[in-house]
Design an enzyme around this catalytic site. Sequence first.
Site, short mmCIF file in Angstrom:
data_model
loop_
_atom_site.label_atom_id
_atom_site.label_comp_id
_atom_site.label_asym_id
_atom_site.label_seq_id
_atom_site.Cartn_x
_atom_site.Cartn_y
_atom_site.Cartn_z
N CYS A 133 0.85 -1.18 0.00
CA CYS A 133 0.00 0.00 0.00
C CYS A 133 0.90 1.24 0.00
O CYS A 133 1.83 1.32 -0.79
CB CYS A 133 -0.96 -0.08 1.20
SG CYS A 133 -1.99 1.35 1.54
N ASP A 183 -6.48 -1.21 -8.58
CA ASP A 183 -5.58 -0.06 -8.44
C ASP A 183 -5.10 0.48 -9.78
O ASP A 183 -4.68 1.64 -9.87
CB ASP A 183 -4.36 -0.44 -7.60
CG ASP A 183 -4.67 -0.51 -6.12
OD1 ASP A 183 -5.72 0.00 -5.71
OD2 ASP A 183 -3.84 -1.06 -5.37
N HIS A 213 -7.35 -3.84 -3.86
CA HIS A 213 -6.31 -3.17 -3.08
C HIS A 213 -6.20 -3.78 -1.69
O HIS A 213 -7.21 -3.93 -0.98
CB HIS A 213 -6.63 -1.67 -2.96
CG HIS A 213 -5.61 -0.92 -2.18
ND1 HIS A 213 -4.39 -0.58 -2.71
CD2 HIS A 213 -5.61 -0.45 -0.92
CE1 HIS A 213 -3.68 0.06 -1.80
NE2 HIS A 213 -4.40 0.16 -0.70
#
Length: 246
Positions: A133, A183, A213
């Site tokens: 992330c 994403d 994600h």
Amino acid sequence: MPIKIQSLQIPTPDGQADAFAAFPDDGERHPGVLMYADAFGIRPVLREMARELAGHGYYVLVPNFFYRHGPTPVVELPEYIGEEVRPAVIAQVMPLIEAHTPERVLSDADAYLRFLTTQPEAGAGPVAVTGYCIGGLLAMRTAAAHPGQVAAVAGFHGPVGADGPDSLHRLTAQVHFGHAETDLTPEALGELNQALDAAGVDYTSEIYPGTVHGFTMSDTDAFNPAALQLHWDRLLSLLGRTLTDS
């Protein structure tokens, strides 16, 4: 192989960052890996992932990069981050992300790498940086700022292209990006890969099928076991090519 988990404090220009390391408890030195957590920070799933990586023969350092806001846990998390609690958790985390400026990222990266390379259980050779992330972006910034020291960088479901193509030209590390389907569109993947090609980066960059994600994190509703395994396959292959015992 027995794995040791050690709580640590990393001195930085702005104070002390709490952290932990996972490494084989065998008295040997092992190649160093700096692991950046996702935005939810250090928690049991990160300890499991660091332990897993250490079991393959690495010294894994995981800092609390939100340490300016307090020690781990900076934000109190539920055991499982599902759809009903995710918005409230993200609302708590977003101000921390916004306060984590590029200047702070680079200042901290200097401190983390300096600390990592002075640990008696860590090898003296080049290191790898991996992140999840927002940690993927931190990993990229760290690798771009330390081209002579970082031999490999990996980012998973992260905003890896957020700094634009200029930062890519500073990369000398081998790179792997594992993107979530939610994403990055295939068109955006093509643009990112074109920028990597133009910068002369040695990389692999792919969308992991059937993912959203956060797919590596088993304590969230984004978790995808097959994609987590693919992540391990790609990460261990990258580290095996780039890091040597020293």
